[in-house]
Design a protein around this motif. Structure first.
Motif, PDB file in Angstrom:
ATOM      1  N   VAL A 193       3.481  -6.544  -4.238  1.00  0.00           N
ATOM      2  CA  VAL A 193       2.251  -7.048  -3.617  1.00  0.00           C
ATOM      3  C   VAL A 193       2.261  -6.735  -2.119  1.00  0.00           C
ATOM      4  CG1 VAL A 193       1.973  -8.924  -5.302  1.00  0.00           C
ATOM      5  CG2 VAL A 193       3.239  -9.354  -3.204  1.00  0.00           C
ATOM      6  N   ASP A 194       1.077  -6.758  -1.519  1.00  0.00           N
ATOM      7  CA  ASP A 194       0.993  -6.584  -0.065  1.00  0.00           C
ATOM      8  C   ASP A 194       1.549  -7.827   0.614  1.00  0.00           C
ATOM      9  OD1 ASP A 194      -0.192  -4.144  -0.178  1.00  0.00           O
ATOM     10  OD2 ASP A 194      -2.245  -4.910  -0.037  1.00  0.00           O
ATOM     11  N   ALA A 195       2.414  -7.635   1.605  1.00  0.00           N
ATOM     12  CA  ALA A 195       2.967  -8.777   2.348  1.00  0.00           C
ATOM     13  C   ALA A 195       1.825  -9.610   2.933  1.00  0.00           C
ATOM     14  CB  ALA A 195       3.886  -8.281   3.459  1.00  0.00           C
TER      15      ALA A 195
ATOM     16  N   ILE B 187      11.287  -4.712   0.186  1.00  0.00           N
ATOM     17  CA  ILE B 187      11.520  -3.462  -0.563  1.00  0.00           C
ATOM     18  C   ILE B 187      11.989  -2.425   0.450  1.00  0.00           C
ATOM     19  CG2 ILE B 187      10.441  -1.688  -2.006  1.00  0.00           C
ATOM     20  CD1 ILE B 187       8.326  -3.769  -2.778  1.00  0.00           C
ATOM     21  N   GLU B 188      13.059  -1.727   0.162  1.00  0.00           N
ATOM     22  CA  GLU B 188      13.575  -0.742   1.127  1.00  0.00           C
ATOM     23  C   GLU B 188      12.891   0.611   0.991  1.00  0.00           C
ATOM     24  OE1 GLU B 188      17.820  -0.683   0.995  1.00  0.00           O
ATOM     25  OE2 GLU B 188      17.944  -2.749   1.754  1.00  0.00           O
ATOM     26  N   HIS B 189      12.655   1.040  -0.220  1.00  0.00           N
ATOM     27  CA  HIS B 189      11.999   2.331  -0.446  1.00  0.00           C
ATOM     28  C   HIS B 189      10.957   2.149  -1.528  1.00  0.00           C
ATOM     29  CE1 HIS B 189      14.925   4.889   1.743  1.00  0.00           C
ATOM     30  NE2 HIS B 189      15.745   3.912   1.428  1.00  0.00           N
ATOM     31  N   LEU B 190       9.832   2.850  -1.366  1.00  0.00           N
ATOM     32  CA  LEU B 190       8.805   2.800  -2.399  1.00  0.00           C
ATOM     33  C   LEU B 190       8.170   4.183  -2.516  1.00  0.00           C
ATOM     34  CD1 LEU B 190       6.223  -0.025  -2.807  1.00  0.00           C
ATOM     35  CD2 LEU B 190       5.498   2.327  -2.978  1.00  0.00           C
ATOM     36  N   ILE B 191       8.168   4.707  -3.704  1.00  0.00           N
ATOM     37  CA  ILE B 191       7.446   5.962  -3.957  1.00  0.00           C
ATOM     38  C   ILE B 191       6.373   5.612  -4.977  1.00  0.00           C
ATOM     39  CG2 ILE B 191       7.608   8.327  -4.812  1.00  0.00           C
ATOM     40  CD1 ILE B 191      10.493   8.373  -3.777  1.00  0.00           C
ATOM     41  N   PRO B 192       5.110   5.594  -4.577  1.00  0.00           N
ATOM     42  CA  PRO B 192       4.069   5.107  -5.496  1.00  0.00           C
ATOM     43  C   PRO B 192       3.975   5.978  -6.741  1.00  0.00           C
ATOM     44  CG  PRO B 192       3.172   5.518  -3.285  1.00  0.00           C
ATOM     45  CD  PRO B 192       4.560   6.055  -3.307  1.00  0.00           C
TER      46      PRO B 192
ATOM     47  N   PRO C  15       5.044  -2.473   4.224  1.00  0.00           N
ATOM     48  CA  PRO C  15       4.035  -3.540   4.096  1.00  0.00           C
ATOM     49  C   PRO C  15       4.031  -4.210   2.720  1.00  0.00           C
ATOM     50  CG  PRO C  15       2.988  -1.395   3.905  1.00  0.00           C
ATOM     51  CD  PRO C  15       4.456  -1.137   4.089  1.00  0.00           C
ATOM     52  N   LYS C  16       4.988  -3.897   1.866  1.00  0.00           N
ATOM     53  CA  LYS C  16       5.001  -4.419   0.493  1.00  0.00           C
ATOM     54  C   LYS C  16       6.145  -5.412   0.288  1.00  0.00           C
ATOM     55  CE  LYS C  16       1.737  -1.587  -1.040  1.00  0.00           C
ATOM     56  NZ  LYS C  16       0.447  -2.097  -1.477  1.00  0.00           N
ATOM     57  N   ARG C  17       6.000  -6.281  -0.704  1.00  0.00           N
ATOM     58  CA  ARG C  17       7.070  -7.199  -1.102  1.00  0.00           C
ATOM     59  C   ARG C  17       7.181  -7.194  -2.624  1.00  0.00           C
ATOM     60  NH1 ARG C  17       7.420  -6.595   3.405  1.00  0.00           N
ATOM     61  NH2 ARG C  17       7.435  -8.086   5.128  1.00  0.00           N
ATOM     62  N   TYR C  18       8.385  -7.490  -3.096  1.00  0.00           N
ATOM     63  CA  TYR C  18       8.607  -7.585  -4.541  1.00  0.00           C
ATOM     64  C   TYR C  18       8.549  -9.057  -4.920  1.00  0.00           C
ATOM     65  CZ  TYR C  18      10.314  -6.097  -9.073  1.00  0.00           C
ATOM     66  OH  TYR C  18      10.412  -5.811 -10.412  1.00  0.00           O
ATOM     67  N   LEU C  19       7.566  -9.416  -5.729  1.00  0.00           N
ATOM     68  CA  LEU C  19       7.356 -10.814  -6.112  1.00  0.00           C
ATOM     69  C   LEU C  19       7.873 -11.028  -7.526  1.00  0.00           C
ATOM     70  CD1 LEU C  19       5.844 -13.608  -5.719  1.00  0.00           C
ATOM     71  CD2 LEU C  19       3.835 -12.468  -6.671  1.00  0.00           C
TER      72      LEU C  19
END
Ligand code: AMP
Length: 285
Positions: free
Chosen positions: A255-257, A280-285, A212-216
């Motif tokens: 950011v949230d898509a 984004i393919e992988h995200l580890i917060p 659900p995230k995008r890299y802006l």
């Protein structure tokens, strides 16, 4: 020699395609057009076992597979002893509900005592009836549950719904909810200490977190930098990078898509340029 980690994947049905997609996104080479039901992926030290979703909890419990995906309704139905739920996967969402024909006088699940309830989830239903002190009898059928009242096989049904459309089409009315379900990543408790399970779990979780995230990325004139940063949501501070030219900085943020449609125009109005939005393919917060 270490045995390959055996991953049970639904071969068909509702959970097959989202599971295959998720595992592929996580880097697991799930075969496509392969007729074999047990496919070794030697370079990854795994075997893909293509199985009926309903059988997957049993296969894991009995040690025929180490890890796999099924609906949590199926896990409860077939017994969760010896099985650990590692990750809730967010797809395959549905509810196991009680329903009666529109014309029935039964208006709530508490009034089901003395009736016959058709279901393909006899164990989950029996536990629910016992917990709620409802003395009804369970009629176990493997399919076409919605038809049972029409053909006189039962007074009520206990079946899975997602939108409720099938109930409506069969003139049935919901009177109670037994459980909510979604697809889950399961592992055999005896196998969970194997470090390969944690590796796979992290890969899957990082894919789910990224979806659900995008890299802006954008360029901001220095005069507008503070105003542009103030528009960006989220708790994490954005990355600010100097550009080759001296009067601008690059701003990068996750950011949230879902926020993007209402974010892009104000950013542009505030002076941002060169906006790029990347998956984004992988995200580890
Ligand atoms: P399958 O029979 O292989 O298509 O898988 C059925 C599983 O998909 C169920 O056990 C549920 O966990 C899940 N599911 C999600 N939505 C529904 C639905 N509307 N009806 C039946 N199963 C559903």
């Amino acid at each position: 020699m270490t045995l390959p980690l055996r991953i049970a994947v639904p071969s068909k049905g509702r959970l097959a395609s989202p599971t295959t997609q998720l595992l592929r996104d996580a880097g697991i080479a799930v075969p496509g057009d392969d007729r074999r039901l047990l496919v070794p992926v030697e370079e990854q030290g795994i075997e893909i076992l293509l199985a009926r979703t309903d059988d997957i909890p049993t296969l894991i419990r009995d040690g025929a597979a180490d890890i796999g995906v099924a609906g949590c309704n199926q896990l409860l139905e077939h017994g969760s002893d010896g099985i650990e739920t590692l990750v809730e996967l967010g797809f395959g969402a549905c509810r196991l509900v009680l329903a009666v024909p529109n014309a029935s006088t039964i208006t709530s699940s508490a009034l089901l005592s003395g009736s016959r309830i058709a279901t393909s989830h006899p164990n989950v239903l029996a536990a629910y009836l016992e917990a709620n002190a409802i003395a009804a009898s369970v009629v176990t059928l493997s399919g076409s549950i919605e038809l049972a009242p029409t053909i006189g096989a039962a007074d009520a049904i206990c079946d899975l719904v997602s939108t409720g459309e099938t109930l409506r089409q069969n003139s049935l009315r919901m009177i109670g909810e037994v459980m909510r379900s979604q697809a889950v990543l399961l592992a055999r408790v005896q196998t969970t200490p194997d470090p390969r399970i944690a590796v796979l779990q992290t890969a899957v979780e990082s894919v789910l977190a990224a979806r659900p995230k995008r890299y802006l990325m954008l360029n901001a004139p220095d005069a507008a930098l503070d105003a542009i940063i103030a528009l960006l949501p989220g708790l994490d501070a954005p990355t600010i990078l100097p550009l080759a030219r001296t009067d601008m900085h690059a701003v990068h943020a996750v950011v949230d898509a879902a926020e993007l449609p209402r974010l892009l125009h104000p950013l542009k109005e505030a002076g941002a340029s060169g906006l790029l939005v990347l998956p984004i393919e992988h995200l580890i917060p």
